[in-house]
Design an enzyme around this catalytic site. Structure first.
Site, PDB file in Angstrom:
ATOM      1  N   ASP A  33       2.711  -9.261 -10.624  1.00 53.52           N
ATOM      2  CA  ASP A  33       3.745  -9.389  -9.605  1.00 53.52           C
ATOM      3  C   ASP A  33       4.987  -8.612 -10.060  1.00 53.52           C
ATOM      4  O   ASP A  33       5.377  -8.651 -11.223  1.00 53.52           O
ATOM      5  CB  ASP A  33       4.096 -10.877  -9.391  1.00 53.52           C
ATOM      6  CG  ASP A  33       4.879 -11.097  -8.117  1.00 53.52           C
ATOM      7  OD1 ASP A  33       4.322 -11.692  -7.172  1.00 53.52           O
ATOM      8  OD2 ASP A  33       6.058 -10.670  -8.053  1.00 53.52           O
ATOM      9  N   ILE A  34       5.613  -7.944  -9.112  1.00 52.30           N
ATOM     10  CA  ILE A  34       6.772  -7.109  -9.443  1.00 52.30           C
ATOM     11  C   ILE A  34       8.000  -7.953  -9.816  1.00 52.30           C
ATOM     12  O   ILE A  34       8.875  -7.483 -10.549  1.00 52.30           O
ATOM     13  CB  ILE A  34       7.062  -6.128  -8.279  1.00 52.30           C
ATOM     14  CG1 ILE A  34       7.763  -4.882  -8.762  1.00 52.30           C
ATOM     15  CG2 ILE A  34       7.817  -6.804  -7.140  1.00 52.30           C
ATOM     16  CD1 ILE A  34       7.757  -3.731  -7.743  1.00 52.30           C
ATOM     17  N   ASN A  89       0.529 -18.884  -0.650  1.00 49.78           N
ATOM     18  CA  ASN A  89       1.493 -19.174   0.410  1.00 49.78           C
ATOM     19  C   ASN A  89       0.915 -18.681   1.734  1.00 49.78           C
ATOM     20  O   ASN A  89       0.416 -17.552   1.813  1.00 49.78           O
ATOM     21  CB  ASN A  89       2.823 -18.463   0.131  1.00 49.78           C
ATOM     22  CG  ASN A  89       3.496 -18.994  -1.124  1.00 49.78           C
ATOM     23  OD1 ASN A  89       3.445 -20.192  -1.408  1.00 49.78           O
ATOM     24  ND2 ASN A  89       4.126 -18.109  -1.877  1.00 49.78           N
ATOM     25  N   GLY A  95       6.004 -20.000   3.318  1.00 50.39           N
ATOM     26  CA  GLY A  95       6.781 -19.099   2.468  1.00 50.39           C
ATOM     27  C   GLY A  95       6.105 -17.768   2.199  1.00 50.39           C
ATOM     28  O   GLY A  95       6.464 -17.062   1.258  1.00 50.39           O
ATOM     29  N   GLN A  96       5.128 -17.388   3.043  1.00 48.09           N
ATOM     30  CA  GLN A  96       4.437 -16.115   2.827  1.00 48.09           C
ATOM     31  C   GLN A  96       5.337 -14.954   3.214  1.00 48.09           C
ATOM     32  O   GLN A  96       5.913 -14.940   4.299  1.00 48.09           O
ATOM     33  CB  GLN A  96       3.140 -16.078   3.651  1.00 48.09           C
ATOM     34  CG  GLN A  96       2.292 -14.847   3.368  1.00 48.09           C
ATOM     35  CD  GLN A  96       0.941 -14.876   4.066  1.00 48.09           C
ATOM     36  OE1 GLN A  96       0.632 -15.809   4.821  1.00 48.09           O
ATOM     37  NE2 GLN A  96       0.137 -13.858   3.820  1.00 48.09           N
ATOM     38  N   HIS A 102      -2.979 -13.280  -0.776  1.00 48.11           N
ATOM     39  CA  HIS A 102      -2.912 -13.115  -2.230  1.00 48.11           C
ATOM     40  C   HIS A 102      -2.802 -14.470  -2.891  1.00 48.11           C
ATOM     41  O   HIS A 102      -2.136 -15.365  -2.384  1.00 48.11           O
ATOM     42  CB  HIS A 102      -1.734 -12.223  -2.645  1.00 48.11           C
ATOM     43  CG  HIS A 102      -0.433 -12.602  -2.009  1.00 48.11           C
ATOM     44  ND1 HIS A 102      -0.125 -12.271  -0.701  1.00 48.11           N
ATOM     45  CD2 HIS A 102       0.620 -13.306  -2.483  1.00 48.11           C
ATOM     46  CE1 HIS A 102       1.068 -12.745  -0.411  1.00 48.11           C
ATOM     47  NE2 HIS A 102       1.546 -13.395  -1.463  1.00 48.11           N
ATOM     48  N   HIS A 104      -1.304 -16.211  -6.095  1.00 47.82           N
ATOM     49  CA  HIS A 104      -0.442 -16.097  -7.280  1.00 47.82           C
ATOM     50  C   HIS A 104      -1.117 -16.879  -8.406  1.00 47.82           C
ATOM     51  O   HIS A 104      -1.572 -18.016  -8.186  1.00 47.82           O
ATOM     52  CB  HIS A 104       0.910 -16.773  -7.036  1.00 47.82           C
ATOM     53  CG  HIS A 104       1.743 -16.159  -5.960  1.00 47.82           C
ATOM     54  ND1 HIS A 104       2.817 -15.338  -6.233  1.00 47.82           N
ATOM     55  CD2 HIS A 104       1.687 -16.266  -4.608  1.00 47.82           C
ATOM     56  CE1 HIS A 104       3.383 -14.966  -5.096  1.00 47.82           C
ATOM     57  NE2 HIS A 104       2.731 -15.521  -4.093  1.00 47.82           N
TER      58      HIS A 104
END
Ligand code: 5GP
Ligand code: ZN
Length: 115
Positions: A33-34, A89, A95-96, A102, A104
């Site tokens: 994740d960035i 999410n 909260g997507q 994806h 997490h």
């Protein structure tokens, strides 16, 4: 739709946007994740576009199952030994932010930035 030209994660799958790749096979991509919340924070995605878990059907059961069993293997390979958190999410209230499904997967020593 198998590839959405406007989708950020489809662009990552296509190599049009760079990512720090952790794992790749025919059906799944995993990358860091960035904006990590935890010392190790990766995202597992199906390579084919699926906007969210709300859109999943029986046809997605295999890839979702494979993502789930891949998570602990990747965490072990990344040195996470004391547990991890998995989050998907879904939709606005979920909260997507990126509408390509994806998972997490977060681990490493606490405290974490979030989560
Ligand atoms: P969501 O809120 O949709 O569950 O999570 C989207 C995640 O994608 C966020 O944790 C965010 O940091 C990550 N993200 C957004 N854009 C990029 C990007 O360009 N590259 C990577 N590696 N992660 C991204
Ligand atoms: Zn996509």
């Amino acid at each position: 739709m198998s590839h959405d030209p406007h989708c950020l994660f489809c662009k990552i799958v296509a190599g049009q946007i760079p990512s720090r790749k952790v794992y790749e096979d025919e059906h799944i991509l995993a990358f860091h994740d960035i904006h990590p919340w935890a010392p190790v924070h990766i995202l597992l995605i199906p390579k084919l576009h699926l906007s969210s878990l709300a859109e999943a059907t029986e046809a997605h059961a295999e890839v979702l199952g494979r993502m789930t069993v891949l998570a602990p293997k990747l965490m072990r390979e990344l040195g996470v030994t004391n547990g991890f958190r998995t989050v998907i999410n879904t939709g606005a209230d979920g909260g997507q932010e990126v509408y390509h499904l994806h998972m997490h997967v977060m681990g490493g020593p606490r405290p974490w930035a979030k989560g």
